[in-house]
Design an enzyme around this catalytic site. Sequence first.
Site, PDB file in Angstrom:
ATOM      1  N   PHE A 179       0.853  -1.188   0.000  1.00  0.00           N
ATOM      2  CA  PHE A 179       0.000   0.000   0.000  1.00  0.00           C
ATOM      3  C   PHE A 179       0.885   1.232   0.000  1.00  0.00           C
ATOM      4  O   PHE A 179       1.729   1.409   0.875  1.00  0.00           O
ATOM      5  CB  PHE A 179      -0.930   0.030   1.213  1.00  0.00           C
ATOM      6  CG  PHE A 179      -1.872   1.208   1.164  1.00  0.00           C
ATOM      7  CD1 PHE A 179      -2.997   1.184   0.351  1.00  0.00           C
ATOM      8  CD2 PHE A 179      -1.611   2.357   1.890  1.00  0.00           C
ATOM      9  CE1 PHE A 179      -3.850   2.278   0.279  1.00  0.00           C
ATOM     10  CE2 PHE A 179      -2.467   3.461   1.829  1.00  0.00           C
ATOM     11  CZ  PHE A 179      -3.585   3.413   1.014  1.00  0.00           C
ATOM     12  N   ASP A 229       9.259   2.491   1.637  1.00  0.00           N
ATOM     13  CA  ASP A 229       8.114   3.272   2.092  1.00  0.00           C
ATOM     14  C   ASP A 229       7.945   3.021   3.587  1.00  0.00           C
ATOM     15  O   ASP A 229       7.474   1.961   4.005  1.00  0.00           O
ATOM     16  CB  ASP A 229       6.859   2.857   1.308  1.00  0.00           C
ATOM     17  CG  ASP A 229       5.628   3.665   1.726  1.00  0.00           C
ATOM     18  OD1 ASP A 229       5.687   4.360   2.771  1.00  0.00           O
ATOM     19  OD2 ASP A 229       4.605   3.587   1.024  1.00  0.00           O
ATOM     20  N   LYS A 236       2.516   9.847   8.102  1.00  0.00           N
ATOM     21  CA  LYS A 236       1.794   9.407   9.313  1.00  0.00           C
ATOM     22  C   LYS A 236       2.333   9.974  10.637  1.00  0.00           C
ATOM     23  O   LYS A 236       1.903  11.027  11.071  1.00  0.00           O
ATOM     24  CB  LYS A 236       1.714   7.881   9.331  1.00  0.00           C
ATOM     25  CG  LYS A 236       0.811   7.361   8.205  1.00  0.00           C
ATOM     26  CD  LYS A 236       0.249   5.984   8.476  1.00  0.00           C
ATOM     27  CE  LYS A 236      -0.927   5.676   7.569  1.00  0.00           C
ATOM     28  NZ  LYS A 236      -0.568   5.025   6.304  1.00  0.00           N
TER      29      LYS A 236
HETATM   30  C1  LIG Z   1      -0.823   5.316   4.859  1.00  0.00           C
HETATM   31  C2  LIG Z   1       0.233   4.909   3.909  1.00  0.00           C
HETATM   32  C3  LIG Z   1       0.424   5.605   2.702  1.00  0.00           C
HETATM   33  C4  LIG Z   1      -0.482   6.712   2.236  1.00  0.00           C
HETATM   34  O1  LIG Z   1      -0.480   7.808   3.077  1.00  0.00           O
HETATM   35  P1  LIG Z   1      -1.635   8.952   2.881  1.00  0.00           P
HETATM   36  O2  LIG Z   1      -1.197  10.010   3.837  1.00  0.00           O
HETATM   37  O3  LIG Z   1      -2.930   8.312   3.240  1.00  0.00           O
HETATM   38  O4  LIG Z   1      -1.573   9.382   1.484  1.00  0.00           O
HETATM   39  C5  LIG Z   1       1.480   5.207   1.901  1.00  0.00           C
HETATM   40  N1  LIG Z   1       2.286   4.195   2.252  1.00  0.00           N
HETATM   41  C6  LIG Z   1       2.133   3.508   3.404  1.00  0.00           C
HETATM   42  C7  LIG Z   1       3.084   2.414   3.748  1.00  0.00           C
HETATM   43  C8  LIG Z   1       1.090   3.828   4.259  1.00  0.00           C
HETATM   44  O5  LIG Z   1       0.913   3.134   5.371  1.00  0.00           O
END
Ligand SMILES: *Cc1c(COP(=O)(O)O)cnc(C)c1O
Length: 398
Positions: free
Chosen positions: A136, A220, A249
């Site tokens: 994700f 990420d 986050k």
């Molecule tokens: C939450 C998340 C995203 C996306 O972040 P948003 O602020 O919702 O755009 C991307 N990568 C990872 C691993 C995430 O947990």
Amino acid sequence: MENKDLHIKDQQFYLPTFKRIPLTFIKGIGSRLWDVENKEYIDLLAGIAVNNVGHCHPKVVKAIQEQAADLMHISNFFVSPPQVALAELLVNLSGLERVFFTNSGAESVEGAIKIARRYAHSKGRGGKIISMHNSFHGRTLATIATGQPKYQEGFGPMPKGFIQVPFNDFAAIEKEITEDVAAVILEPIQGEGGIRPADPEYLKAVKSLCEKNDIVLIFDEIQSGIARTGEWFAKDIYGIQPDIMTLAKGLGGGMPIGAFMCNEKIASAIQFGDHGTTFGGNPLATAAALATLQVIVEENLIQAAKSKGKWLKEQLSTLKEQTGLIHEVRGEGLMLGVELQIPAAELVQRLLKAGFIANATAGNVLRLVPPLNIPDEDLEKFIEVLRVEIKKLEIEQK
Ligand SMILES: *Cc1c(COP(=O)(O)O)cnc(C)c1O
């Protein structure tokens, strides 16, 4: 006012894309939340791994209040003290050499993909991006192109140049390596995909494969970063340095801010004007992030994530031995997943009724990502209730 009153209005006006729980929250302190009917909750979701220093940490609140009174926004044409201080601190903490601030996770990943392609093109390579099944990376067009098919449905045509391979499968990546590939992007610990850590040997092999072929390695760490796993970043658990790392986050303590960082090799391919943002890294957001990181240091929250996470994981593993309902307990620090034999949604509902906020991800996985400073007693209370609810569910299953 009751919880359902505002829920009805929300359903009337908001784009119907969130299946909201009919609860209206109005107050948070540390690991506790209160709804509009004054019911108190223990929060093990932390706004999806955002409130790492707890709700409304006084130092973060103060930093925001003071910065808001001084200067909130100036554009990136100019320099601001909190942005410079945050950039320097993140460089020192990560060992990466450059940073760019954004407003969200998806935006950080977009930026990471752009600079990876910029670097690859400067070396005469193509721009394809290899990502992982079950990953994700966000909800923009490019980030859904990296991810799970369920997020792509109905939004075609998808951007070109994205290849997906199974996670933790080295042969699958190796097969896709050509001159057309710019980068590999992965979460060292997959979050939305169900709290699935990369195998250390796999990650090491991917790192050397990328080095050998001059392919950019992107981690990420939007969910796994900012002390969540008991290190500043999950990469530090593995001892592997990526070329690019994305953050968001937990970075702002609740303020929307993201970042992507890179080494000098990647940065050297970037020229003036290659990327930009209006809001990204503004004084207000960076002051909040700076205060958040300072709180993590001052209150030793890396150690807290490690020790509280260890205790919680042990308790969950004990519970697993006592029930047939738990398939596996996974994760590092306070980024834990409990994979059930059944969908996790029903358990999440019951926990909520009992006053505990958690969340179901990837269908069967109960995700636990509480504030890193959650008191031990809150975790003890949670385990007690979880044990009761799982036993009840197990009896009903039979
Ligand atoms: C939450 C998340 C995203 C996306 O972040 P948003 O602020 O919702 O755009 C991307 N990568 C990872 C691993 C995430 O947990």
